[in-house]
Motif scaffolding. Structure first.
Motif, PDB file in Angstrom:
ATOM      1  N   TRP A  57       0.817  -1.217   0.000  1.00 26.90           N
ATOM      2  CA  TRP A  57       0.000   0.000   0.000  1.00 26.90           C
ATOM      3  C   TRP A  57       0.850   1.267   0.000  1.00 26.90           C
ATOM      4  N   ASP A  58       0.417   2.210  -0.820  1.00 28.15           N
ATOM      5  CA  ASP A  58       0.934   3.574  -0.800  1.00 28.15           C
ATOM      6  C   ASP A  58      -0.069   4.412  -1.565  1.00 28.15           C
ATOM      7  N   ARG A  59       0.136   5.719  -1.561  1.00 29.40           N
ATOM      8  CA  ARG A  59      -0.805   6.584  -2.277  1.00 29.40           C
ATOM      9  C   ARG A  59      -0.184   7.247  -3.502  1.00 29.40           C
ATOM     10  N   LYS A  60       1.022   6.837  -3.882  1.00 28.83           N
ATOM     11  CA  LYS A  60       1.619   7.364  -5.115  1.00 28.83           C
ATOM     12  C   LYS A  60       0.931   6.725  -6.326  1.00 28.83           C
ATOM     13  N   PRO A  61       0.892   7.418  -7.472  1.00 31.56           N
ATOM     14  CA  PRO A  61       0.276   6.852  -8.677  1.00 31.56           C
ATOM     15  C   PRO A  61       1.000   5.593  -9.158  1.00 31.56           C
ATOM     16  N   ILE A  62       0.278   4.749  -9.854  1.00 38.08           N
ATOM     17  CA  ILE A  62       0.795   3.464 -10.305  1.00 38.08           C
ATOM     18  C   ILE A  62       1.926   3.634 -11.321  1.00 38.08           C
ATOM     19  N   LEU A 172       2.265  14.425 -22.291  1.00 32.91           N
ATOM     20  CA  LEU A 172       3.436  14.426 -21.408  1.00 32.91           C
ATOM     21  C   LEU A 172       3.032  14.801 -19.981  1.00 32.91           C
ATOM     22  N   GLY A 173       2.147  15.792 -19.863  1.00 27.31           N
ATOM     23  CA  GLY A 173       1.636  16.146 -18.545  1.00 27.31           C
ATOM     24  C   GLY A 173       0.890  14.991 -17.912  1.00 27.31           C
ATOM     25  N   GLY A 174       0.135  14.249 -18.713  1.00 32.26           N
ATOM     26  CA  GLY A 174      -0.598  13.094 -18.203  1.00 32.26           C
ATOM     27  C   GLY A 174       0.323  11.997 -17.700  1.00 32.26           C
ATOM     28  N   VAL A 175       1.437  11.785 -18.402  1.00 30.43           N
ATOM     29  CA  VAL A 175       2.423  10.797 -17.948  1.00 30.43           C
ATOM     30  C   VAL A 175       3.020  11.241 -16.608  1.00 30.43           C
ATOM     31  N   ALA A 176       3.326  12.538 -16.489  1.00 33.86           N
ATOM     32  CA  ALA A 176       3.867  13.060 -15.230  1.00 33.86           C
ATOM     33  C   ALA A 176       2.878  12.881 -14.085  1.00 33.86           C
ATOM     34  N   ILE A 177       1.593  13.076 -14.371  1.00 35.30           N
ATOM     35  CA  ILE A 177       0.562  12.918 -13.340  1.00 35.30           C
ATOM     36  C   ILE A 177       0.559  11.498 -12.784  1.00 35.30           C
ATOM     37  N   GLN A 178       0.898  10.514 -13.609  1.00 36.87           N
ATOM     38  CA  GLN A 178       0.928   9.142 -13.123  1.00 36.87           C
ATOM     39  C   GLN A 178       2.213   8.805 -12.384  1.00 36.87           C
ATOM     40  N   MET A 179       3.024   9.822 -12.104  1.00 35.72           N
ATOM     41  CA  MET A 179       4.162   9.656 -11.203  1.00 35.72           C
ATOM     42  C   MET A 179       3.959  10.455  -9.920  1.00 35.72           C
ATOM     43  N   LYS A 180       3.158  11.517 -10.018  1.00 32.70           N
ATOM     44  CA  LYS A 180       2.695  12.267  -8.854  1.00 32.70           C
ATOM     45  C   LYS A 180       1.573  13.169  -9.342  1.00 32.70           C
ATOM     46  N   TYR A 181       0.578  13.415  -8.510  1.00 32.93           N
ATOM     47  CA  TYR A 181      -0.609  14.093  -9.007  1.00 32.93           C
ATOM     48  C   TYR A 181      -0.459  15.611  -9.107  1.00 32.93           C
ATOM     49  N   THR A 182       0.503  16.202  -8.401  1.00 34.39           N
ATOM     50  CA  THR A 182       0.635  17.655  -8.438  1.00 34.39           C
ATOM     51  C   THR A 182       0.981  18.243  -9.811  1.00 34.39           C
ATOM     52  N   PRO A 183       1.677  17.522 -10.722  1.00 33.68           N
ATOM     53  CA  PRO A 183       1.899  18.098 -12.062  1.00 33.68           C
ATOM     54  C   PRO A 183       0.617  18.370 -12.840  1.00 33.68           C
ATOM     55  N   GLY A 219      -4.432  14.438 -21.612  1.00 34.09           N
ATOM     56  CA  GLY A 219      -3.895  14.595 -20.269  1.00 34.09           C
ATOM     57  C   GLY A 219      -4.428  13.558 -19.293  1.00 34.09           C
ATOM     58  N   LEU A 220      -5.679  13.155 -19.500  1.00 29.68           N
ATOM     59  CA  LEU A 220      -6.305  12.180 -18.599  1.00 29.68           C
ATOM     60  C   LEU A 220      -6.025  10.733 -18.997  1.00 29.68           C
ATOM     61  N   LEU A 221      -5.541  10.523 -20.229  1.00 34.30           N
ATOM     62  CA  LEU A 221      -5.411   9.169 -20.757  1.00 34.30           C
ATOM     63  C   LEU A 221      -4.613   8.233 -19.850  1.00 34.30           C
ATOM     64  N   PRO A 222      -3.400   8.578 -19.401  1.00 40.46           N
ATOM     65  CA  PRO A 222      -2.666   7.642 -18.546  1.00 40.46           C
ATOM     66  C   PRO A 222      -3.412   7.293 -17.260  1.00 40.46           C
ATOM     67  N   THR A 223      -4.066   8.275 -16.644  1.00 47.42           N
ATOM     68  CA  THR A 223      -4.817   8.010 -15.416  1.00 47.42           C
ATOM     69  C   THR A 223      -6.043   7.158 -15.701  1.00 47.42           C
ATOM     70  N   LEU A 224      -6.725   7.414 -16.819  1.00 40.05           N
ATOM     71  CA  LEU A 224      -7.885   6.598 -17.193  1.00 40.05           C
ATOM     72  C   LEU A 224      -7.469   5.154 -17.463  1.00 40.05           C
ATOM     73  N   LEU A 225      -6.292   4.972 -18.053  1.00 42.66           N
ATOM     74  CA  LEU A 225      -5.790   3.616 -18.271  1.00 42.66           C
ATOM     75  C   LEU A 225      -5.535   2.914 -16.942  1.00 42.66           C
ATOM     76  N   ALA A 226      -5.002   3.652 -15.977  1.00 43.84           N
ATOM     77  CA  ALA A 226      -4.760   3.072 -14.653  1.00 43.84           C
ATOM     78  C   ALA A 226      -6.073   2.688 -13.983  1.00 43.84           C
ATOM     79  N   ILE A 227      -7.048   3.583 -14.038  1.00 42.60           N
ATOM     80  CA  ILE A 227      -8.361   3.288 -13.457  1.00 42.60           C
ATOM     81  C   ILE A 227      -8.996   2.095 -14.155  1.00 42.60           C
TER      82      ILE A 227
END
Length: 498
Positions: A57-62, A172-183, A219-227
């Protein structure tokens, strides 16, 4: 300013050498920072079949954990591998800062100085290893560089070029978001800038609206793929993902205000030479010919990064790592126009770096000794690193006693009520399994989870004996062995099995 390709390669090679010179001192050190050793552990466990947020468990993006899983495929125990990859990312980001500074109108020396400044301050703010911004700063910086192209594209009326530019920048911003959400804040800023300049290029409202939707989607694509991936596993997995990544963030009670104030003061003090150079660039912007739209974009990026920095609220020094690239970028004109400013800023930064390097504790060998002892005395049972380095599990090649192996989660009051379980009850459950070895420390803090700490301390007094102690910064790491077991010393290995 356009440089010949040969000159660009020379700059890239120089920045790689600088990055190596600054970071090679830590190559092979398994305990540069508690965060990155945990990221490596999670990456390793993913390759063994564990699912983040469920099995560990952690809260960092996948995306961050998947990056470390990919790095773990490289030869060795993963430690040197992630540090080399991080060095390449750092050098590449510095090169992008150099490109951006030239586009901003900085002199050649100023652009190079800004790029070198990025590398130095990365190490000063605890980014000398593999903190998440060391990786995602590259994607954000490239998106910023693309955004700096917009004034010229709008002037030429190149709507199609702006559309494709925006798609790449937002992805590119979306990829960064999947390493931390603040970008996400910087990504939104880049998207809004693209909308503004698309309008400037003469696009009609339907085109602007369609472009905005396309850019948001990218921008949302990487996060939507994770979800989607967790939804495919099942509803329980999706709920676990959502709680870890979204809900739990708002549940954290935070740190005492005096600690936050001291951290902020330390960050400002360390960044002060770069802040002063940036302030001079702003003050002299008309004299430097930097009052145009590119300068506005660059300063806007710094503002967006500042909002992201303030949004977290904990203010550890490494949380300021995303500020360095935009700060170096806007400081570049002053660094290039005044040799005194450049020498003063970089010279002071290097002095701080050398002092920190000289004062840096040499604890790596002790950490490997701890892992060797844990491995030798655990057998097929799971040890517990109650307070200590999670890389111990990786180096000792042991099983995990809990999904909540990052010590802060169970032992710190700053996580109490924020991870979705009764932390003290989980500590008691772990103790009830009678771990063969428990690793803790002599560290004294005022933010212990009292119930969890008391349960662990009682178990150590009743059923364990101290068998090993080694320095760890200003305190000591302590290894306790269950009383019914015979102590085995273990053999230190600098390369654990792949």
């Amino acid at each position: 300013m356009v440089l010949p390709i040969a000159s660009r390669w020379k700059t890239a090679a120089l920045l790689l050498l600088v990055a190596l010179a600054l970071r090679i001192w830590d190559f092979g050190n398994p305990i540069i920072h508690v965060d990155e050793q945990f990221y490596l552990l999670v990456g390793d466990r993913i390759l063994q079949g564990d699912i983040p947020y469920i099995d560990i468990w952690d809260r960092k993006p996948i995306g961050l954990f998947l990056l470390f899983a990919a790095i773990r495929l490289l030869p060795g125990d993963g430690i040197l591998a992630y540090q080399i990859v991080a060095t390449l990312f750092a050098a590449a980001t510095a090169w992008v800062v150099d490109r951006g500074a030239l586009r901003l109108g900085a002199a050649r020396t100023g652009a190079l100085a800004a790029a070198i400044a990025y590398l130095i301050w990365l190490s000063l703010l605890n980014g000398r290893g593999g903190q998440s911004p060391v990786f995602y700063n590259l994607f954000v910086a490239i998106a910023a560089l693309l955004t700096l192209r917009l004034p010229a594209l709008a002037e030429a009326g190149a709507q199609r070029a702006i559309l494709s530019n925006g798609l790449i920048a937002c992805l590119l911003g979306g990829v960064a978001i999947q390493m931390k959400y603040t970008p996400a804040i910087e990504g939104m800023y880049f998207g809004l800038a693209h909308l503004w300049f698309l309008r400037r290029a003469g696009a009609r409202l339907p085109v602007i609206a369609g472009a905005g939707l396309a850019w948001i989607s990218m921008g949302l694509l990487p996060t939507l793929l994770a979800i989607g991936g967790y939804a495919w596993i099942g509803p329980d997995a999706l709920r676990a993902f959502w709680f870890a990544n979204i809900t739990s963030i708002a549940l954290r009670p935070g740190y005492p205000i005096d600690q936050i104030a001291m951290r902020l003061l330390g960050i400002v003090a360390q960044l002060s030479p770069l802040i002063v150079a940036a302030g001079i660039s702003w003050r002299w912007r008309r004299r430097f010919g930097l009052a145009g739209e590119s300068a506005i974009i660059a300063w806007g990026w710094l503002g967006a990064a500042l909002i992201g920095f303030c949004a977290i609220g904990a203010y550890f020094d490494h949380y300021a790592l995303p500020l360095i690239a935009p700060l170096a970028l806007v400081a570049a004109p002053a660094l290039g126009r005044s040799p005194r400013i450049m020498v003063g800023a970089l010279g002071l930064a290097m002095l701080l770096f050398v002092i920190r390097l000289a004062m840096q504790p040499r604890n790596a060998e002790g950490a490997r000794e701890v892992a060797a002892i844990v491995k030798a005395n655990s057998g097929t049972e799971c040890p517990w690193v109650a307070i200590g380095d999670t890389i111990t599990y990786r180096l000792a090649d042991t099983c995990l006693p809990t999904a909540y192996v990052f010590p802060n989660l169970l032992l710190y009051a700053t996580e109490q009520g924020a991870i979705g379980i009764d932390e003290a009850a989980e500590v008691r459950r772990i103790i009830a399994t009678h771990p063969p070895v428990i690793v803790t420390s002599s560290r004294s803090l005022n933010i212990w989870n009292r119930a969890s700490f008391s349960a662990a301390k009682s178990a150590l007094r009743a059923d364990y004996r101290l068998v090993f102690s080694t320095p760890r910064d200003e305190y000591r790491t302590l290894v306790y062995l269950r009383r019914d077991l015979t102590y085995k010393r273990g053999t230190v290995s600098h390369e654990a099995p792949k």
